[in-house]
Design an enzyme around this catalytic site. Structure first.
Site, PDB file in Angstrom:
ATOM      1  N   ASP A   7      80.949 -37.846 -26.815  1.00 34.81           N
ATOM      2  CA  ASP A   7      80.906 -36.522 -26.214  1.00 34.81           C
ATOM      3  C   ASP A   7      81.433 -36.665 -24.784  1.00 34.81           C
ATOM      4  O   ASP A   7      81.466 -37.763 -24.221  1.00 34.81           O
ATOM      5  CB  ASP A   7      79.469 -35.992 -26.220  1.00 34.81           C
ATOM      6  CG  ASP A   7      79.339 -34.637 -25.554  1.00 34.81           C
ATOM      7  OD1 ASP A   7      80.124 -33.741 -25.872  1.00 34.81           O
ATOM      8  OD2 ASP A   7      78.451 -34.500 -24.682  1.00 34.81           O
ATOM      9  N   ASP A   9      81.130 -33.851 -21.838  1.00 34.53           N
ATOM     10  CA  ASP A   9      80.388 -33.225 -20.744  1.00 34.53           C
ATOM     11  C   ASP A   9      78.960 -33.743 -20.671  1.00 34.53           C
ATOM     12  O   ASP A   9      78.235 -33.768 -21.671  1.00 34.53           O
ATOM     13  CB  ASP A   9      80.396 -31.705 -20.918  1.00 34.53           C
ATOM     14  CG  ASP A   9      81.807 -31.149 -20.852  1.00 34.53           C
ATOM     15  OD1 ASP A   9      82.557 -31.549 -19.954  1.00 34.53           O
ATOM     16  OD2 ASP A   9      82.169 -30.327 -21.726  1.00 34.53           O
ATOM     17  N   ASP A 183      74.733 -36.443 -24.878  1.00 30.09           N
ATOM     18  CA  ASP A 183      73.574 -36.045 -24.072  1.00 30.09           C
ATOM     19  C   ASP A 183      72.819 -34.863 -24.651  1.00 30.09           C
ATOM     20  O   ASP A 183      71.730 -34.541 -24.183  1.00 30.09           O
ATOM     21  CB  ASP A 183      74.049 -35.615 -22.677  1.00 30.09           C
ATOM     22  CG  ASP A 183      74.766 -34.273 -22.735  1.00 30.09           C
ATOM     23  OD1 ASP A 183      74.215 -33.257 -22.245  1.00 30.09           O
ATOM     24  OD2 ASP A 183      75.865 -34.208 -23.317  1.00 30.09           O
TER      25      ASP A 183
END
Length: 224
Positions: A7, A9, A183
């Protein structure tokens, strides 16, 4: 060869490129602060809460791309990279990517943020493969302000990764091991799909899930 998916961001980046791009355009006066900033913040809060309407959000996110020539957008993006993105890239994140590249793993960024914003960021990390939400373009190359195909969001990330692998004659079972670093609670579907899900500076929901499931929880804000 193994598979390593990241991922972007708040995982590889210490921040959100999607949110930062809109804020950058507001700062430049391209978007009206009074009408756009509150919307940008609201969408970001919905994303973090797992309640984002991805279609509504993409209409907001992609509309500015359709209002300006591509050359102007590219100029703004170069400035955006320098002022907003590179300060969000820590050495630990670069090292984790280099670790997988050195193993000759197949490495890709998998992100809901559109490919115009994220393509140069993936290249900054030396990652050749990007699975992102695709902004639709007209025949001459101008953006339409709409997305094309399935957004790379939640279960859509699995669909898009599987299609990407299939285009190379591969599938998840082609790899002895697979990793996905994220996250966000929004990435639980893809995290559950790989052999080695890794929670990176996770939100509270993902952290709790990772701890119950015995998944590693790491930080890419410090040393590798």
């Amino acid at each position: 060869m193994d598979l390593a998916l990241f991922d972007l961001d708040n995982t590889l980046l210490n921040g959100d490129s999607d949110f930062a791009w809109a804020q950058f355009l507001i700062t430049k006066g391209v978007l009206d602060r009074e009408t756009q900033e509150a919307k940008n913040i609201a969408f970001y809060e919905h994303y973090k809460a797992g309640t984002l309407d991805i279609v509504e959000f993409l209409d907001f996110q992609l509309a500015p791309l359709a209002r300006h020539p591509r050359a102007q957008l590219d100029d703004w993006h170069r400035e955006f990279m320098e002022t907003s993105v590179r300060p969000m890239i820590g050495e630990a994140a670069r090292e984790r990517v280099r670790h997988h590249l050195a193993r000759n793993d197949l490495v890709a960024v998998v992100t809901a943020t559109n490919a115009f914003v994220t393509g140069p960021i993936a290249r900054e990390f030396g990652i050749a493969h990007l699975i992102a939400t695709v902004p639709a373009v007209e025949e001459g190359g101008a953006f339409t302000g709409k997305a094309r195909g399935t957004p790379a969001f939640r279960e859509g990330k699995i669909e898009r990764v599987e299609a990407w692998l299939e285009s190379m004659g591969l599938h998840f079972g082609s790899f002895a091991q697979s990793w996905f670093y994220s996250d966000s609670l929004n990435d639980l579907p893809l995290l559950a799909r790989v052999d080695h899900p890794v929670a990176v500076d996770p939100d509270a929901t993902l952290r709790a899930h990772a701890e119950r499931s015995g998944w590693p929880v790491i930080s890419l804000r410090g040393a590798f």
